[in-house]
Each structure stands twice: as structure tokens, then as C-alpha cells.
Design a protein around this motif. Structure first.
Motif, PDB file in Angstrom:
ATOM      1  N   UNK A 202       0.802  -1.227   0.000  1.00  0.00           N
ATOM      2  CA  UNK A 202       0.000   0.000   0.000  1.00  0.00           C
ATOM      3  C   UNK A 202       0.835   1.277   0.000  1.00  0.00           C
ATOM      4  N   UNK A 203       2.143   1.161   0.226  1.00  0.00           N
ATOM      5  CA  UNK A 203       2.998   2.350   0.212  1.00  0.00           C
ATOM      6  C   UNK A 203       2.883   3.019  -1.164  1.00  0.00           C
ATOM      7  N   UNK A 204       2.749   4.321  -1.158  1.00  0.00           N
ATOM      8  CA  UNK A 204       2.566   5.190  -2.330  1.00  0.00           C
ATOM      9  C   UNK A 204       1.129   5.162  -2.871  1.00  0.00           C
ATOM     10  N   UNK A 205       0.198   4.626  -2.078  1.00  0.00           N
ATOM     11  CA  UNK A 205      -1.216   4.664  -2.427  1.00  0.00           C
ATOM     12  C   UNK A 205      -1.806   5.963  -1.899  1.00  0.00           C
ATOM     13  N   UNK A 206      -2.645   6.597  -2.694  1.00  0.00           N
ATOM     14  CA  UNK A 206      -3.319   7.821  -2.274  1.00  0.00           C
ATOM     15  C   UNK A 206      -4.687   7.480  -1.694  1.00  0.00           C
ATOM     16  N   UNK A 207      -5.011   8.146  -0.590  1.00  0.00           N
ATOM     17  CA  UNK A 207      -6.269   7.933   0.102  1.00  0.00           C
ATOM     18  C   UNK A 207      -6.925   9.268   0.414  1.00  0.00           C
ATOM     19  N   UNK A 208      -8.220   9.221   0.615  1.00  0.00           N
ATOM     20  CA  UNK A 208      -8.917  10.360   1.199  1.00  0.00           C
ATOM     21  C   UNK A 208      -9.234   9.972   2.634  1.00  0.00           C
ATOM     22  N   UNK A 209      -8.827  10.823   3.569  1.00  0.00           N
ATOM     23  CA  UNK A 209      -9.066  10.558   4.981  1.00  0.00           C
ATOM     24  C   UNK A 209      -9.870  11.686   5.597  1.00  0.00           C
ATOM     25  N   UNK A 210     -10.491  11.388   6.726  1.00  0.00           N
ATOM     26  CA  UNK A 210     -11.154  12.414   7.527  1.00  0.00           C
ATOM     27  C   UNK A 210     -10.518  12.404   8.902  1.00  0.00           C
ATOM     28  N   UNK A 211     -10.129  13.565   9.373  1.00  0.00           N
ATOM     29  CA  UNK A 211      -9.550  13.725  10.705  1.00  0.00           C
ATOM     30  C   UNK A 211     -10.625  14.347  11.584  1.00  0.00           C
ATOM     31  N   UNK A 212     -10.850  13.733  12.744  1.00  0.00           N
ATOM     32  CA  UNK A 212     -11.870  14.214  13.671  1.00  0.00           C
ATOM     33  C   UNK A 212     -11.305  14.160  15.083  1.00  0.00           C
ATOM     34  N   UNK A 213     -11.194  15.324  15.724  1.00  0.00           N
ATOM     35  CA  UNK A 213     -10.679  15.386  17.093  1.00  0.00           C
ATOM     36  C   UNK A 213     -11.662  14.725  18.041  1.00  0.00           C
ATOM     37  N   UNK A 214     -11.100  13.976  18.991  1.00  0.00           N
ATOM     38  CA  UNK A 214     -11.896  13.349  20.043  1.00  0.00           C
ATOM     39  C   UNK A 214     -11.108  13.511  21.332  1.00  0.00           C
ATOM     40  N   UNK A 215     -11.468  14.530  22.098  1.00  0.00           N
ATOM     41  CA  UNK A 215     -10.692  14.842  23.304  1.00  0.00           C
ATOM     42  C   UNK A 215      -9.320  15.338  22.901  1.00  0.00           C
ATOM     43  N   UNK A 216      -8.293  14.817  23.545  1.00  0.00           N
ATOM     44  CA  UNK A 216      -6.929  15.265  23.234  1.00  0.00           C
ATOM     45  C   UNK A 216      -6.328  14.502  22.054  1.00  0.00           C
ATOM     46  N   UNK A 217      -7.055  13.527  21.511  1.00  0.00           N
ATOM     47  CA  UNK A 217      -6.569  12.732  20.394  1.00  0.00           C
ATOM     48  C   UNK A 217      -7.403  12.999  19.156  1.00  0.00           C
ATOM     49  N   UNK A 218      -6.912  12.559  18.009  1.00  0.00           N
ATOM     50  CA  UNK A 218      -7.656  12.667  16.762  1.00  0.00           C
ATOM     51  C   UNK A 218      -7.874  11.281  16.188  1.00  0.00           C
ATOM     52  N   UNK A 219      -9.077  11.043  15.703  1.00  0.00           N
ATOM     53  CA  UNK A 219      -9.369   9.816  14.978  1.00  0.00           C
ATOM     54  C   UNK A 219      -9.146  10.075  13.503  1.00  0.00           C
ATOM     55  N   UNK A 220      -8.621   9.084  12.814  1.00  0.00           N
ATOM     56  CA  UNK A 220      -8.378   9.185  11.378  1.00  0.00           C
ATOM     57  C   UNK A 220      -9.191   8.097  10.701  1.00  0.00           C
ATOM     58  N   UNK A 221     -10.095   8.516   9.823  1.00  0.00           N
ATOM     59  CA  UNK A 221     -10.974   7.592   9.117  1.00  0.00           C
ATOM     60  C   UNK A 221     -10.574   7.547   7.651  1.00  0.00           C
ATOM     61  N   UNK A 222     -10.367   6.355   7.127  1.00  0.00           N
ATOM     62  CA  UNK A 222     -10.046   6.196   5.708  1.00  0.00           C
ATOM     63  C   UNK A 222     -11.359   6.160   4.948  1.00  0.00           C
ATOM     64  N   UNK A 223     -11.570   7.165   4.107  1.00  0.00           N
ATOM     65  CA  UNK A 223     -12.837   7.305   3.392  1.00  0.00           C
ATOM     66  C   UNK A 223     -12.837   6.566   2.055  1.00  0.00           C
ATOM     67  N   UNK A 224     -11.756   6.742   1.270  1.00  0.00           N
ATOM     68  CA  UNK A 224     -11.681   6.043  -0.007  1.00  0.00           C
ATOM     69  C   UNK A 224     -10.264   6.036  -0.546  1.00  0.00           C
ATOM     70  N   UNK A 225     -10.038   5.070  -1.438  1.00  0.00           N
ATOM     71  CA  UNK A 225      -8.757   4.973  -2.130  1.00  0.00           C
ATOM     72  C   UNK A 225      -8.831   5.887  -3.344  1.00  0.00           C
ATOM     73  N   UNK A 226      -7.773   6.662  -3.547  1.00  0.00           N
ATOM     74  CA  UNK A 226      -7.726   7.602  -4.666  1.00  0.00           C
ATOM     75  C   UNK A 226      -6.872   7.053  -5.809  1.00  0.00           C
TER      76      UNK A 226
END
Length: 163
Positions: free
Chosen positions: A106-130
């Protein structure tokens, strides 16, 4: 203890108006196009195994900043999230033991992600492969000084984190 006798009441008004500064290494909430720079399975000092994704932002004011996603490999729920993330990214595994080698595909694969803060941390959601990274993006851009990984490799050369 002496600190219990210190009067801070004169700062109460300022405290009410104070806002914690944004940590410079966190990406603001939002959707980003990223390229996978590296992936590896690691084990923390506590013995918790996880998959670490090193993602670099491709465009916008956060261009070339790195964000690190971790998929813990401890519980059935963790494995469900991992299987979903890998499916969206384009990797299917017959057995989890294939992950340390096959994740490199998967290295060098492009993705669309969503970053959403949750308290002092952030969740990262993989939305789709680009798709795969364009040729000009395959050479890793230098990361800003604030985006270094939080957990350096141990002196023994093994990569261990504390959690």
C-alpha cells in the motif's frame, strides 16, 4: 504542601477565557488527500501490537505534513476496524500473519481521509482509495520539524512504543 496556600482567584476571569492552543503536530478536523509513505507492524513496550500508517498530506495549507494512524491488533473489534481500513485502501489478506509483509504493497497509495478530534486525540478515518501516487509525489517530501514520530526507535534498534 505550600502550593495549597497560593491565591489564584485573581486569574479566574482569565482562566474562563483561556483556550488551549492547537497542538502544532495535529491536523485540523477535515478531509485530506494523503499518500501512504510507510506502513509497519509494531509492538509497544507494553506488548500491544499495532499497524502504524505514516500518511503525508498532498495539498492545501497542510501540504507535506505527516499524520500517523494506528490500528491496534488486540481485540476482535480492533481487527474489524483494521479489516475495513485495509479493504478501503485496497488490500485483502487471507491471514492476519501476512500483514507485516503485505502492508508494504500500500505504500505510495493515495487515500482520502477524515480527521476528527476526540478529546486530546484525533481519529483518522479512511474514506476512499484515490489510486497510486502521481510520479511527482513518489519522492517523499521533507516533513516539517513538528511532524516527527512521537515514538523513536529504542536504542536496541527494535521499534517499541509505551502504550
Amino acid at each position: 504542601m505550600e502550593g495549597q496556600n497560593v491565591d489564584l482567584s485573581d486569574l479566574d476571569g482569565e482562566w474562563g477565557n483561556a483556550a488551549p492552543p492547537e497542538r502544532p503536530d495535529d491536523l485540523p478536523d477535515g478531509t485530506y488527500q494523503v499518500v501512504i509513505e510507510d506502513m509497519e507492524v509494531r509492538e509497544s513496550e507494553a506488548g500491544n501490537r499495532y499497524l502504524l500508517w505514516d500518511l503525508r498530506v498532498l495539498a492545501g495549507e497542510c501540504k507535506n505534513r505527516h499524520v500517523f494512524k494506528r490500528n491496534m491488533l488486540q481485540t476482535p473489534e480492533n481487527l474489524n476496524f483494521l479489516k475495513g481500513d485495509l479493504a478501503v485502501a485496497g488490500l485483502a489478506l487471507a491471514k492476519l500473519s501476512e500483514l507485516p509483509v503485505k502492508c508494504k504493497q500500500l505504500v505510495k497509495t493515495c487515500l482520502e481521509i477524515r480527521v476528527k478530534a476526540k478529546g486530546e486525540f484525533s481519529n483518522i478515518y479512511i474514506k476512499k482509495r484515490m489510486g497510486d501516487a502521481p510520479a511527482q509525489e513518489t519522492a517523499s517530501a521533507p516533513a516539517p520539524a513538528t511532524s516527527a514520530p512521537a515514538q523513536p526507535a529504542a536504542a536496541t534498534g527494535e521499534k517499541k512504543d509505551r502504550f
